[in-house]
Write an enzyme that holds these catalytic residues in place. Structure first.
Site, short mmCIF file in Angstrom:
data_model
loop_
_atom_site.label_atom_id
_atom_site.label_comp_id
_atom_site.label_asym_id
_atom_site.label_seq_id
_atom_site.Cartn_x
_atom_site.Cartn_y
_atom_site.Cartn_z
CE1 TYR A 127 8.08 0.45 -1.31
CE2 TYR A 127 8.63 -1.43 -0.35
CZ TYR A 127 7.66 -0.66 -0.56
OH TYR A 127 6.26 -0.72 -0.15
NE ARG A 141 8.00 8.91 2.77
CZ ARG A 141 6.80 9.63 2.75
NH1 ARG A 141 5.65 8.76 2.62
NH2 ARG A 141 6.83 10.90 3.20
CG ASP A 201 2.45 6.29 2.69
OD1 ASP A 201 1.25 5.96 3.12
OD2 ASP A 201 3.25 6.15 3.66
NE ARG A 225 -2.31 -1.83 3.24
CZ ARG A 225 -2.58 -2.24 4.37
NH1 ARG A 225 -3.90 -1.99 4.83
NH2 ARG A 225 -1.69 -2.83 5.29
#
Lengths: 251, 251
Positions: free
Chosen positions: A111, A198, A52, A50
């Site tokens: 990622y 992040r 952001d 999911r």
């Protein structure tokens, strides 16, 4: 009802994120609308991650059930047609077993985070990178990152809104390397906590600038307190780059 | 009056091209406005390559004369400040000899052309690639391209509006390679004719699709007639990638 695995690419900039929300356009809603336009009835689309608001995908995976009998090429091309003009592309559609679940069957996620590390603002890559004009030491970032690889309590590295039961996660890879005037951070794990990548990047950036040393990263990890880690890096540098499945689950 | 060499990056999408024109915003005009804002008086900016509307630059070179005494860092940062919000970045400013000329001193130019070769539309790279959904054979394109390397009359491969006295040019490199779902074309020469790279790409694309063979490319070259070559590939896949100078000219 046949189940389809969809491989997706998208520009997260215009969206509130993957998940359908009241507050604005989501990638999930755009896909569900495209499925509905194709089949003539409402359909649900489930994603592996999911992402952001503002986070991009080079390779997101989703699944959906489509009753009528289409070929994989027809599903891909028809969904792409109905997705216009959203910056979302179905790269591939594959038939999968009825118990395949994009999220729960996934065994790994990767990622990529891109930092544009120069004085001048981005032009061609505006909205695609974190523009950071401090000179970052990629080698120091990589060395500090290795302290975080492995199984740890990542409480310091998750959003205070994170709803995961446990903050125990295993980071399989956290590599930092310079690529010209960019710093690329490659990270892989079975799964991640909310904002984990992040916050990892925002913490390593402090090391890259020389404000933090390795021991500060270690202390942040041990504190098990979100306030002990660095800030959350901006979403526009983050890309969901891969989702992996066991071969037998893979369609 | 000190002369400055500027290394530039830009997104060509919103511009009518490098050159100042009545018909819309140009990169040259944006730079000249930024120089004027910095110095308080009109200034001229000369570019190495007059990129067309929609053509991007990873590395364009320009020169300008700026009277007041700034450091290279101040010139770069101040021009970037005044260029906002245009997608143009000054990557570097360097003092050069007063007879340095971005265009006439250049000894080589290199371009990159990116084709996104897949069914699905571009998302993150919208406006940054030529989206071509025919399956292209990069090896066949590369092999045919080698016929064009060297010194030839490129009349077939220049715009009918091209104002160059001679169509005799020497192509130093024309390499085609597949990079995932992209085809990258790298081309280098001392200088190019108007639209030459885009017509070369549009012609090689016919080979990639299997509509043309090597002998058709050879016949197009020998015809010395624009109508004998392929179409002009779209501007959004083209990037000015490098401009080179003799070392002693290089600031």
């Amino acid at each position: 009802m046949p189940r389809w695995k969809l491989t997706l690419e998208y520009d997260g900039g215009p969206f509130v994120g993957w998940q359908r929300q009241e507050t604005g356009p989501s990638i999930q809603a755009a896909l569900e609308d495209a499925v509905a336009a194709l089949t003539g009835r409402p359909g649900s689309v489930y994603g592996a991650g999911r992402t952001d608001s503002g986070v991009h995908a080079l390779h997101q995976v989703a699944h959906t059930d489509i009753e009528r009998d289409f070929s994989a090429q027809q599903i891909r091309d028809a969904l792409n047609y109905h997705l216009k003009p959203n910056p979302i592309a179905v790269l591939a559609a594959e038939p999968v077993a009825p118990d395949f679940h994009a999220r729960f069957s996934a065994t790994g996620r990767a990622y990529l985070y891109r930092i544009l590390n120069r004085r001048a603002r981005p032009t061609l890559d505006l909205g695609r990178v974190w523009h950071n004009h401090h000179r970052l030491d990629g080698d120091a970032m990589h060395e500090a990152a290795q302290l975080l690889v492995g199984r740890h309590d990542f409480t310091s590295f998750r959003s205070i809104q994170c709803q995961s039961d446990s903050a125990l996660k295993t980071l399989d890879r956290l590599d930092v390397r310079r690529a010209g005037d960019e710093i690329h951070i490659d990270v892989a794990a079975r799964s991640f906590l909310h904002n984990q990548v992040r916050i990892l990047v925002g913490t390593l950036e402090l090391v890259g600038r020389g404000k933090w040393r390795k021991r500060d990263v270690e202390a942040a990890l041990q504190a098990c307190d979100r306030a002990a880690a660095g800030p959350t890096a901006p979403p526009e540098g983050l890309y969901l780059a891969a989702v992996t499945y066991d071969p037998q689950e893979n369609g």
